[in-house]
Motif scaffolding. Structure first.
Motif, PDB file in Angstrom:
ATOM      1  N   UNK A 113      -8.094   1.036   5.968  1.00  0.00           N
ATOM      2  CA  UNK A 113      -7.843  -0.403   6.053  1.00  0.00           C
ATOM      3  C   UNK A 113      -7.016  -0.942   4.897  1.00  0.00           C
ATOM      4  N   UNK A 114      -6.688  -0.094   3.942  1.00  0.00           N
ATOM      5  CA  UNK A 114      -6.040  -0.604   2.733  1.00  0.00           C
ATOM      6  C   UNK A 114      -4.709  -1.284   3.006  1.00  0.00           C
ATOM      7  N   UNK A 115      -3.970  -0.817   3.988  1.00  0.00           N
ATOM      8  CA  UNK A 115      -2.675  -1.439   4.277  1.00  0.00           C
ATOM      9  C   UNK A 115      -2.861  -2.851   4.824  1.00  0.00           C
ATOM     10  N   UNK A 116      -4.074  -3.168   5.271  1.00  0.00           N
ATOM     11  CA  UNK A 116      -4.371  -4.500   5.773  1.00  0.00           C
ATOM     12  C   UNK A 116      -4.996  -5.383   4.700  1.00  0.00           C
ATOM     13  N   UNK A 121       3.771   4.667   5.949  1.00  0.00           N
ATOM     14  CA  UNK A 121       4.780   5.397   6.721  1.00  0.00           C
ATOM     15  C   UNK A 121       5.977   5.761   5.852  1.00  0.00           C
ATOM     16  N   UNK A 122       6.308   4.905   4.908  1.00  0.00           N
ATOM     17  CA  UNK A 122       7.505   5.115   4.093  1.00  0.00           C
ATOM     18  C   UNK A 122       7.394   6.299   3.141  1.00  0.00           C
ATOM     19  N   UNK A 123       6.171   6.763   2.878  1.00  0.00           N
ATOM     20  CA  UNK A 123       5.998   7.885   1.940  1.00  0.00           C
ATOM     21  C   UNK A 123       5.387   9.106   2.604  1.00  0.00           C
ATOM     22  N   UNK A 130       0.834  -1.201   0.000  1.00  0.00           N
ATOM     23  CA  UNK A 130       0.000   0.000   0.000  1.00  0.00           C
ATOM     24  C   UNK A 130       0.869   1.251   0.000  1.00  0.00           C
ATOM     25  N   UNK A 131       0.429   2.282  -0.742  1.00  0.00           N
ATOM     26  CA  UNK A 131       1.133   3.558  -0.773  1.00  0.00           C
ATOM     27  C   UNK A 131       0.258   4.685  -0.229  1.00  0.00           C
ATOM     28  N   UNK A 132      -0.921   4.873  -0.834  1.00  0.00           N
ATOM     29  CA  UNK A 132      -1.776   5.980  -0.425  1.00  0.00           C
ATOM     30  C   UNK A 132      -3.204   5.722  -0.871  1.00  0.00           C
ATOM     31  N   UNK A 133      -4.160   6.339  -0.152  1.00  0.00           N
ATOM     32  CA  UNK A 133      -5.565   6.192  -0.506  1.00  0.00           C
ATOM     33  C   UNK A 133      -6.322   7.462  -0.200  1.00  0.00           C
ATOM     34  N   UNK A 134      -7.357   7.720  -0.998  1.00  0.00           N
ATOM     35  CA  UNK A 134      -8.220   8.892  -0.827  1.00  0.00           C
ATOM     36  C   UNK A 134      -9.651   8.410  -0.684  1.00  0.00           C
ATOM     37  N   UNK A 135     -10.258   8.714   0.462  1.00  0.00           N
ATOM     38  CA  UNK A 135     -11.607   8.219   0.735  1.00  0.00           C
ATOM     39  C   UNK A 135     -12.683   8.893  -0.093  1.00  0.00           C
ATOM     40  N   UNK A 136     -13.875   8.320  -0.072  1.00  0.00           N
ATOM     41  CA  UNK A 136     -15.019   8.922  -0.748  1.00  0.00           C
ATOM     42  C   UNK A 136     -15.337  10.265  -0.094  1.00  0.00           C
ATOM     43  N   UNK A 137     -15.819  11.178  -0.925  1.00  0.00           N
ATOM     44  CA  UNK A 137     -16.288  12.466  -0.434  1.00  0.00           C
ATOM     45  C   UNK A 137     -15.252  13.296   0.274  1.00  0.00           C
ATOM     46  N   UNK A 138     -13.981  12.992   0.040  1.00  0.00           N
ATOM     47  CA  UNK A 138     -12.919  13.759   0.688  1.00  0.00           C
ATOM     48  C   UNK A 138     -12.758  13.461   2.159  1.00  0.00           C
ATOM     49  N   UNK A 139     -13.306  12.348   2.618  1.00  0.00           N
ATOM     50  CA  UNK A 139     -13.246  12.019   4.044  1.00  0.00           C
ATOM     51  C   UNK A 139     -11.979  11.264   4.396  1.00  0.00           C
TER      52      UNK A 139
END
Length: 125
Positions: free
Chosen positions: A104-107, A61-63, A46-55
């Motif tokens: 939860x994406x990193x999991x 941690x590495x980035x 996993x690197x990064x994630x953007x939730x729905x509706x800007x939430x």
């Protein structure tokens, strides 16, 4: 349904790149969108994630502090601005979309609803 990633390339350490991912085939405003990467000989992470509706946005941690994810909900597009790149950032970067919270994406790992084809990022020392 298609996620089309672009923007990869070769850059020197300390440089920057901006990845883009355009989704098509359905509306992704209710989906979390983000990025994973896979370096040679390693598992996809996993690197990064953007939730729905800007939430909320979430980062590995590495980035954290070097990468920034942003999103245009109207255009179903997500970007990953990568600054202060390091050789260890070298990987194939994949765009992904899923209904589950980005927290939860990193999991979750590889269990995403949708995947795009990867784009290669190479950082030279």
């Amino acid at each position: 349904v298609q996620l089309q990633a672009s923007g990869g390339g070769l850059v020197q350490a300390g440089g920057s790149l901006r990845l883009s991912c355009v989704a098509s085939g359905r509306t992704f405003s209710s989906y979390v969108m983000g990025w994973f990467r896979q370096a040679p000989g390693k598992e996809r992470e996993f690197v990064a994630a953007s939730n729905w509706g800007g939430h909320g946005t979430y980062y590995a941690d590495s980035v954290q502090g070097r990468f920034a994810i942003s999103r245009d909900f109207a255009k179903d597009t997500v970007w990953l601005q990568m600054n202060s790149l390091k050789p260890e950032d070298t990987a194939v970067y994949y765009c992904a979309a899923d209904t589950r919270d980005g927290f939860s994406w990193h999991l979750i790992g590889n269990d995403m609803d949708y995947w795009g084809k990867g784009t290669q990022v190479t950082v030279s020392s």
